[in-house]
Design an enzyme around this catalytic site. Structure first.
Site, PDB file in Angstrom:
ATOM      1  N   LYS A   1     -71.078  30.137 -24.272  1.00  0.00           N
ATOM      2  CA  LYS A   1     -70.467  29.006 -23.580  1.00  0.00           C
ATOM      3  C   LYS A   1     -71.036  28.786 -22.189  1.00  0.00           C
ATOM      4  CE  LYS A   1     -66.678  28.645 -26.545  1.00  0.00           C
ATOM      5  NZ  LYS A   1     -65.650  29.411 -27.198  1.00  0.00           N
TER       6      LYS A   1
ATOM      7  N   GLU B   1     -58.855  25.028 -45.123  1.00  0.00           N
ATOM      8  CA  GLU B   1     -58.731  23.995 -44.086  1.00  0.00           C
ATOM      9  C   GLU B   1     -59.323  22.624 -44.448  1.00  0.00           C
ATOM     10  OE1 GLU B   1     -59.926  25.477 -40.183  1.00  0.00           O
ATOM     11  OE2 GLU B   1     -59.244  27.499 -40.644  1.00  0.00           O
TER      12      GLU B   1
ATOM     13  N   HIS C   1     -58.583  35.243 -33.796  1.00  0.00           N
ATOM     14  CA  HIS C   1     -60.039  35.167 -33.964  1.00  0.00           C
ATOM     15  C   HIS C   1     -60.673  34.612 -32.701  1.00  0.00           C
ATOM     16  CE1 HIS C   1     -63.992  34.022 -35.391  1.00  0.00           C
ATOM     17  NE2 HIS C   1     -63.743  32.784 -35.014  1.00  0.00           N
TER      18      HIS C   1
ATOM     19  N   CYS D   1     -64.766  33.825 -30.802  1.00  0.00           N
ATOM     20  CA  CYS D   1     -66.194  33.774 -31.074  1.00  0.00           C
ATOM     21  C   CYS D   1     -66.991  33.191 -29.923  1.00  0.00           C
ATOM     22  CB  CYS D   1     -66.451  32.956 -32.331  1.00  0.00           C
ATOM     23  SG  CYS D   1     -65.608  31.368 -32.319  1.00  0.00           S
TER      24      CYS D   1
ATOM     25  N   GLU E   1     -66.647  37.379 -33.347  1.00  0.00           N
ATOM     26  CA  GLU E   1     -68.076  37.152 -33.569  1.00  0.00           C
ATOM     27  C   GLU E   1     -68.874  38.288 -32.965  1.00  0.00           C
ATOM     28  OE1 GLU E   1     -71.820  35.882 -31.570  1.00  0.00           O
ATOM     29  OE2 GLU E   1     -69.886  35.740 -30.580  1.00  0.00           O
TER      30      GLU E   1
ATOM     31  N   HIS F   1     -73.749  30.362 -38.401  1.00  0.00           N
ATOM     32  CA  HIS F   1     -74.497  29.191 -37.958  1.00  0.00           C
ATOM     33  C   HIS F   1     -75.901  29.161 -38.521  1.00  0.00           C
ATOM     34  CE1 HIS F   1     -71.221  29.130 -34.987  1.00  0.00           C
ATOM     35  NE2 HIS F   1     -71.301  27.847 -35.259  1.00  0.00           N
TER      36      HIS F   1
HETATM   37  N1  GLN Z   1     -60.139  28.937 -38.351  1.00  0.00           N
HETATM   38  C1  GLN Z   1     -61.224  28.195 -37.772  1.00  0.00           C
HETATM   39  C2  GLN Z   1     -62.302  27.991 -38.823  1.00  0.00           C
HETATM   40  O1  GLN Z   1     -62.461  28.846 -39.648  1.00  0.00           O
HETATM   41  C3  GLN Z   1     -61.819  28.924 -36.587  1.00  0.00           C
HETATM   42  C4  GLN Z   1     -62.924  28.139 -35.958  1.00  0.00           C
HETATM   43  C5  GLN Z   1     -63.434  28.693 -34.646  1.00  0.00           C
HETATM   44  O2  GLN Z   1     -63.337  29.845 -34.361  1.00  0.00           O
HETATM   45  N2  GLN Z   1     -63.992  27.895 -33.836  1.00  0.00           N
HETATM   46  O3  GLN Z   1     -63.033  27.017 -38.798  1.00  0.00           O
HETATM   47 ZN    ZN Z   2     -64.989  31.212 -34.519  1.00  0.00          ZN
END
Ligand code: GLN
Ligand code: ZN
Length: 765
Positions: free
Chosen positions: A111, A485, A642, A644, A666, A694
């Site tokens: 970032k 999702e 989570h 990342c 991550e 990615h």
């Molecule tokens: N739960 C979200 C996904 O799997 C998490 C995305 C993220 O960490 N930016 O897309």
């Molecule tokens: Zn993530």
């Protein structure tokens, strides 16, 4: 006369034209030439739009097809050797650096300061050399000159370039590369000068950090060397105060200095009280380059008048930082409530504000009476609007007990209860939430939004996506499942749309990284939840399987950080309101029989203030609001979080203080650097990502087993989860399927090895 200028403009385009072009290009549907043409058209358009607002200097060369730091890596000829690319970098190599290829993982991404923009991290070794490859950069400058533009080329400055990079070997410091780096900059700068460029902007936002003295001391010699060959240098700082470096910056042989007063207004007084430097222009950022609220013109004008009195024509006016972080044009918005629209200003409107301010300075406040009166009215309308305050929300916050931020028992007790309940195998496998967002899914969502399909049809279609996703995961042998999702456009927008106090734009896109854009919601009022937001989807998913399905929520800090938040109350206050809404959702999920609930907080770190002295206060409230969101459930409901794409090592204690039962994090892009630190400690369960989502490359089983073996050095077997780095929504099924199959195989191999006697049991809830 006052000079106005802009620091940078979004590359992506009014309608995300660049995003679309890039994605076509990557899919092989457009060639180099088309991409170049699209880029050129966008640049010309953006320059003209900026110039039309009346700017004196327009930024040039900050346009990027992927990321500016990556551009600098190529421009400075410091592409890591591991790629084997030599000389001038073409699109194929450029995108390979950003996205990885068969032979090499992508460069790391992280970032950009405390924004939601991600940059590509330069890699340095003791052998790193630099050589200018300025053809593309100079080409953009040439384009601008051909269009008769008052072009101010923009580069990231040498200290920031080094500072934001990473050492890839021990025993050397990247600052030592500065002496090799300066000649490359000199070469580019002298070519700009030869081309008749008057001003060049060198961005040194690293000065907003707590830059070590050794670095600060290099400013004087570095900029002296650059100034000798360069056009007039405008050294720009932004996002925070430059603190104690200010006297030094004022005495540097640079023709201009930019301070971001929207981040730290006291810098103006501090600058003016230092001995005068008659050779230096002061550019002040008075229009917020990161928020979407209108500037209080009267307040800005008063501040500027003071500066003008002292500096005369040496006063320049600008946004605080590049407009990269705000949408392009409010004029495109046709559906937003007129009441709210009147409070807002996007990129082009901010530049118009500059022009108004300039007029007020040069011709007197009376010349902008109409604008000032209208602006004052907008400010008052906002302050007194009936749509901002919800007394019940405020009451609930006032009465919140300390217990609300604590689980019933400590983790050790919770872990036992959860183990008994879930009976997961050792090294349980899971994913982060999203599965590929196919064209079909996107079309369905968009059709439903436009009212082209009925609610019932939409629900049926989404349910069948969820069913497929569950079946796939069962087939692949994952232990803790997700619903995938499909109903979510974006992890923040999805919740914002259902919460009160949020508003949405149609075209308010902001680049997140590469072609990825986000459309941050606008939090304008008190936040509260009217009804449950996710329960019916998750309950349906859970009804299809005996394995646990994770409820999937976005955390309060992330919702805050990835929205355009209020500037009329503290971040903490807003985050707490969001936390209460999420808490209610967590409890509803538990009630509905969902016993694993993930509350994503990928933006937890980016909320950190840039100066260390401010960290503790932030981390304290950030971990508390997370716990408020998470702590309404029983011991045997497992809370995951989570995170990342940021550095975690220095905030591990504050991450631990969130007290999630499991964190998935991550790690693979940085080669498990986090876990290899001696200081690494996470008290609860953790799943460091075993592959980079990615990259389109399918990770091999052996590769992941090796990573897991490394992880076992830092994490107890009982606490180790197996998962990818992040959500899979940007991938395609043909990549995800083999990748996850390999991941499950890796976990099984490890189980065999560690616990050959134990059968892998299927989990039941
Ligand atoms: N739960 C979200 C996904 O799997 C998490 C995305 C993220 O960490 N930016 O897309
Ligand atoms: Zn993530």
């Amino acid at each position: 006369m006052t000079t106005t200028h802009n620091l940078g403009f979004p590359s992506i385009g009014h309608k995300r034209e660049l995003k679309k072009a890039l994605e076509f290009y990557w899919q092989g549907q457009c060639n180099d030439e088309t991409l170049v043409t699209i880029g050129r058209h966008l640049r010309a358009k953006h320059w003209h739009l900026q110039q039309e607002t009346g700017l004196d200097w327009v930024p040039v060369g900050e346009f990027s097809y992927y990321d500016r730091m990556l551009d600098m890596i190529c421009l400075l000829g410091s592409v890591p050797k591991r790629f084997g690319f030599d000389g001038e970098i073409g699109f194929a190599e450029y995108f390979a650096l950003a996205r990885g290829n068969k032979a090499q993982p992508a460069l790391e991404m992280t970032k950009w300061f405390d924004t939601n923009y991600h940059y590509i991290v330069p890699e340095f070794t003791a052998e790193t050399t630099f050589e200018a490859f300025p053809e593309k950069f100079l080409g953009m400058v040439e384009e601008a000159l051909q269009l008769n533009l008052a072009a101010k080329p923009v580069l990231i400055g040498p200290l920031t370039f080094l500072c934001l990079g990473k050492e890839k070997e021990d025993g050397f410091e990247r600052l030592s590369l500065l002496s090799r780096l300066i000649p490359a900059y000199q070469s580019i700068l002298s070519q700009l000068k030869a081309r008749g460029i008057e001003w060049v902007q060198l961005d040194e936002p690293a000065l907003a950090l707590d830059l070590p003295q050794a670095w600060v001391q290099q400013l004087q010699p570095a900029y002296k060397a650059l100034a000798q060959v360069a056009p007039k240098i405008l050294l720009t700082t932004y996002f925070e105060s430059v603190g104690d470096s200010l006297p030094l910056l004022k005495s540097l042989p640079v023709a201009g200095l930019h301070l971001d007063l929207t981040a730290a207004a006291d810098q103006l007084e501090a600058y003016l009280s230092l001995p005068d430097n008659a050779d230096q222009v002061l550019s002040v950022g008075v229009v917020d380059g990161r928020g979407i609220w209108k500037t209080d013109l009267q307040a800005a004008l008063s501040m500027l008048e003071k500066a003008r009195l002292r500096l005369g024509d040496r006063l320049w006016v600008a946004p605080g930082c590049s407009l990269l972080h705000v949408p392009v044009d409010l004029a495109q918005e046709t559906t937003i409530e007129p009441e709210l629209k009147d409070w807002l200003a996007f990129g082009l409107q901010k530049l118009q504000e500059l022009n108004t301010l300039r007029q007020g300075l040069d011709l007197g406040a009376s010349s902008i009476q109409g604008e000032l009166a209208a602006n004052r009215q907008s400010m008052q309308n906002r302050a007194h609007s009936g749509h901002i305050c919800n007394p019940q929300v405020r009451e609930r916050i006032r009465n919140l007990s300390a217990d609300a931020a604590m689980r019933q028992h400590d983790f050790s007790i919770r872990q036992k209860r959860q183990q008994e309940k879930f009976r997961l195998p050792l090294f349980p496998t899971t994913t982060i939430g999203s599965f590929p967002q196919t064209d079909e899914i996107r079309e369905l969502r968009s059709a439903s939004k436009k009212g082209k399909i009925s609610g019932a049809d939409y629900e049926f279609a989404m349910r069948s996506e969820i069913r497929e996703c569950i079946e796939m995961q069962e087939k692949m042998g994952l232990d803790v499942l997700v619903h995938g999702e499909p109903e979510r456009n974006d992890m923040v927008e999805y919740f914002g749309e259902q919460l009160q106090g949020f508003a949405f734009t149609q075209h308010g896109w902001v680049q997140s990284y590469g072609s990825r854009c986000v459309k941050p919601p606008v939090i304008y009022g008190d936040v509260w939840r009217e009804q449950s937001m996710t329960v019916s989807w998750i309950r349906y998913a859970q009804s299809l399987t005996t394995r646990p399905v994770k409820g999937m929520l976005t955390g309060p800090v992330t919702i805050l950080q990835w929205s355009f938040y209020r500037n009329d109350q503290s971040r903490e206050e807003t985050a707490l309101q969001i936390a209460l809404a999420i808490r209610d959702e967590v409890c509803d999920l538990e009630q509905a029989g969902i016993r694993v609930i993930q509350i994503d907080e990928p933006a937890y770190r980016e909320g950190l203030p840039l100066k260390r002295k401010d960290w503790n206060a932030y981390l304290e409230w950030a971990s508390r609001v997370f716990r408020v969101a998470a702590s309404g459930v029983g011991d045997d409901t497992q809370i995951h979080t989570h995170m990342c794409y940021s550095e975690f090592h220095d905030i591990m204690p504050a991450i631990a203080a969130m007290d999630a039962d499991v964190i998935t994090i991550e790690a693979s892009r940085s080669d498990l650097e986090l876990l290899q630190r001696d200081s690494f400690h996470y008290p609860n369960e953790i799943g460091p990502g075993v592959y980079d989502v990615h990259s389109p490359e399918v990770p091999e089983v052996g590769q992941m087993v090796a990573l897991l073996e490394k992880m076992r050095g830092a994490v107890a077997d009982d606490n180790l989860w197996v998962n990818p780095d992040c959500g899979l929504k940007t991938r395609q099924w043909k990549e995800v399927k083999p990748a996850l199959e390999n991941m499950v195989a890796a976990a099984r191999q490890l189980r065999e090895k560690v616990q050959p006697e134990k059968q892998v049991s299927l989990t039941n809830i």
